[in-house]
Motif scaffolding. Structure first.
Motif, PDB file in Angstrom:
ATOM      1  N   TRP A   1      -3.016-119.362 -39.628  1.00 20.36           N
ATOM      2  CA  TRP A   1      -2.136-118.649 -39.292  1.00 20.36           C
ATOM      3  C   TRP A   1      -2.000-117.793 -38.056  1.00 20.36           C
ATOM      4  N   HIS A   2      -3.309-117.616 -37.427  1.00 18.51           N
ATOM      5  CA  HIS A   2      -3.417-116.929 -36.124  1.00 18.51           C
ATOM      6  C   HIS A   2      -2.938-117.771 -35.179  1.00 18.51           C
ATOM      7  N   LEU A   3      -2.703-119.102 -35.242  1.00 20.77           N
ATOM      8  CA  LEU A   3      -2.143-119.930 -34.189  1.00 20.77           C
ATOM      9  C   LEU A   3      -0.774-119.936 -34.094  1.00 20.77           C
ATOM     10  N   ILE A   4       0.004-119.665 -34.976  1.00 18.86           N
ATOM     11  CA  ILE A   4       1.216-119.514 -35.141  1.00 18.86           C
ATOM     12  C   ILE A   4       1.804-118.166 -34.573  1.00 18.86           C
ATOM     13  N   SER A   5       2.097-118.280 -33.050  1.00 20.78           N
ATOM     14  CA  SER A   5       2.534-117.340 -32.395  1.00 20.78           C
ATOM     15  C   SER A   5       3.950-117.375 -31.885  1.00 20.78           C
ATOM     16  N   ASP A   6       4.802-116.392 -31.943  1.00 20.66           N
ATOM     17  CA  ASP A   6       6.171-116.474 -31.236  1.00 20.66           C
ATOM     18  C   ASP A   6       6.013-115.461 -29.847  1.00 20.66           C
ATOM     19  N   GLU A   7       4.818-115.142 -29.429  1.00 20.19           N
ATOM     20  CA  GLU A   7       4.657-114.681 -28.127  1.00 20.19           C
ATOM     21  C   GLU A   7       5.128-115.214 -27.150  1.00 20.19           C
ATOM     22  N   GLY A   8       5.252-114.741 -26.071  1.00 18.16           N
ATOM     23  CA  GLY A   8       5.856-115.254 -24.644  1.00 18.16           C
ATOM     24  C   GLY A   8       4.828-116.319 -24.043  1.00 18.16           C
ATOM     25  N   CYS A   9       4.463-115.804 -23.016  1.00 18.29           N
ATOM     26  CA  CYS A   9       3.620-116.627 -22.108  1.00 18.29           C
ATOM     27  C   CYS A   9       2.254-116.958 -22.682  1.00 18.29           C
ATOM     28  N   SER A  10       1.589-118.160 -22.094  1.00 18.11           N
ATOM     29  CA  SER A  10       0.288-118.482 -23.028  1.00 18.11           C
ATOM     30  C   SER A  10      -0.963-117.537 -22.893  1.00 18.11           C
ATOM     31  N   ASP A  11      -0.864-116.558 -21.812  1.00 21.77           N
ATOM     32  CA  ASP A  11      -1.773-115.649 -21.653  1.00 21.77           C
ATOM     33  C   ASP A  11      -1.587-114.526 -22.944  1.00 21.77           C
ATOM     34  N   VAL A  12      -0.436-114.143 -23.069  1.00 18.35           N
ATOM     35  CA  VAL A  12      -0.077-113.366 -24.121  1.00 18.35           C
ATOM     36  C   VAL A  12      -0.235-113.863 -25.542  1.00 18.35           C
ATOM     37  N   ARG A  13       0.237-115.011 -25.754  1.00 15.50           N
ATOM     38  CA  ARG A  13       0.121-115.779 -26.735  1.00 15.50           C
ATOM     39  C   ARG A  13      -1.436-115.813 -27.099  1.00 15.50           C
ATOM     40  N   ALA A  14      -2.359-116.346 -26.171  1.00 12.93           N
ATOM     41  CA  ALA A  14      -3.977-116.391 -26.614  1.00 12.93           C
ATOM     42  C   ALA A  14      -4.406-114.925 -27.069  1.00 12.93           C
ATOM     43  N   ALA A  15      -4.124-113.894 -26.321  1.00 11.87           N
ATOM     44  CA  ALA A  15      -4.594-112.864 -26.854  1.00 11.87           C
ATOM     45  C   ALA A  15      -4.013-112.286 -28.121  1.00 11.87           C
ATOM     46  N   ALA A  16      -2.939-112.565 -28.613  1.00 11.22           N
ATOM     47  CA  ALA A  16      -2.060-112.210 -29.771  1.00 11.22           C
ATOM     48  C   ALA A  16      -2.864-113.032 -30.614  1.00 11.22           C
ATOM     49  N   GLN A  17      -3.240-114.325 -30.359  1.00 13.29           N
ATOM     50  CA  GLN A  17      -3.848-115.167 -31.336  1.00 13.29           C
ATOM     51  C   GLN A  17      -5.219-114.409 -31.790  1.00 13.29           C
ATOM     52  N   ARG A  18      -6.120-114.234 -30.717  1.00 12.43           N
ATOM     53  CA  ARG A  18      -7.399-113.679 -30.963  1.00 12.43           C
ATOM     54  C   ARG A  18      -7.092-112.428 -31.835  1.00 12.43           C
ATOM     55  N   GLU A  19      -6.341-111.389 -31.514  1.00 14.04           N
ATOM     56  CA  GLU A  19      -6.266-110.286 -32.399  1.00 14.04           C
ATOM     57  C   GLU A  19      -5.883-110.661 -33.758  1.00 14.04           C
ATOM     58  N   ALA A  20      -4.979-111.549 -33.697  1.00 12.06           N
ATOM     59  CA  ALA A  20      -4.715-111.938 -35.229  1.00 12.06           C
ATOM     60  C   ALA A  20      -5.688-112.611 -35.922  1.00 12.06           C
ATOM     61  N   LYS A  21      -6.568-113.392 -35.583  1.00 14.27           N
ATOM     62  CA  LYS A  21      -7.687-114.022 -36.027  1.00 14.27           C
ATOM     63  C   LYS A  21      -8.625-112.796 -36.630  1.00 14.27           C
ATOM     64  N   LEU A  22      -8.900-112.027 -35.629  1.00 21.48           N
ATOM     65  CA  LEU A  22      -9.845-110.814 -36.066  1.00 21.48           C
ATOM     66  C   LEU A  22      -9.210-109.904 -37.211  1.00 21.48           C
ATOM     67  N   ALA A  23      -8.026-109.650 -37.013  1.00 17.06           N
ATOM     68  CA  ALA A  23      -7.427-108.969 -38.263  1.00 17.06           C
ATOM     69  C   ALA A  23      -7.314-109.810 -39.704  1.00 17.06           C
ATOM     70  N   ALA A  24      -7.264-111.200 -39.439  1.00 16.86           N
ATOM     71  CA  ALA A  24      -7.225-111.848 -40.767  1.00 16.86           C
ATOM     72  C   ALA A  24      -8.754-112.053 -41.071  1.00 16.86           C
ATOM     73  N   THR A  25      -9.743-111.923 -40.158  1.00 14.81           N
ATOM     74  CA  THR A  25     -11.179-112.247 -40.656  1.00 14.81           C
ATOM     75  C   THR A  25     -11.518-110.858 -41.482  1.00 14.81           C
ATOM     76  N   GLU A  26     -10.981-109.664 -40.916  1.00 11.70           N
ATOM     77  CA  GLU A  26     -11.354-108.269 -41.587  1.00 11.70           C
ATOM     78  C   GLU A  26     -10.592-108.432 -42.790  1.00 11.70           C
ATOM     79  N   SER A  27      -9.430-108.992 -42.882  1.00 12.17           N
ATOM     80  CA  SER A  27      -8.760-108.911 -44.297  1.00 12.17           C
ATOM     81  C   SER A  27      -9.301-109.828 -45.334  1.00 12.17           C
TER      82      SER A  27
END
Length: 165
Positions: A79-105
């Protein structure tokens, strides 16, 4: 709580199946379960609501028996690798945040399931991320029942037909 009571409009087989899955996410089982479910739900609503859907999928797997994952055939990109974010730096940061949120959930969902003595060995982070990814990729045509549309609106319609006669 996010899991609604069994709808009286379901057939007996569906009602029985829903009740089997519902028992794993029922806030009425104990104070411990209610508190754990509340923490899980608050986290999901504050971060990503797909975690609520993922919890229902996990309850389905438990209700059917751990060896029979009905969602195993779905495409499971984490799930955390599916991102609609723009540039790769923003996408990578969004993926890290998403994985942290999923880990906590997942941690919070494990608290809920363990409070009802469910076997949770199978609910690995890889499984959780995969099933959330499957839910995201395959949810275009998924419709979850809501008490307003499944019970309340049909009752209103029945009532209005009786008044017109």
């Amino acid at each position: 709580q996010f899991v609604s009571p069994v709808s009286p409009s379901l057939c007996s087989a569906c009602r029985s199946h829903h009740a089997a899955a519902h028992k794993f996410l029922c806030a009425g089982r104990s104070k411990q379960t209610s508190a754990a479910l509340s923490r899980f739900e608050r986290h999901a609503l504050a971060t990503h609501e797909v975690f609520l859907f993922g919890a229902r999928i996990a309850a389905e797997v438990l209700a059917r028996g751990i060896g029979s994952d009905p969602f195993a055939e779905l495409c499971r990109i984490p799930w955390h690798l599916i991102s609609d974010e723009g540039c790769s730096d923003v996408r990578a940061a969004a993926q890290r945040e998403a994985k942290l949120a999923a880990t906590e959930s997942r941690r919070l969902l494990l608290e809920v399931l363990r409070s009802v003595s469910a076997d949770t060995e199978w609910l690995t982070l890889d499984w959780w991320l995969g099933v959330l990814g499957a839910a995201r990729r395959n949810s275009v045509c998924v419709e979850l029942p809501h008490p307003v549309t499944s019970d309340f609106l049909p009752a209103l319609r029945r009532g209005s037909r009786h008044r017109r006669r």
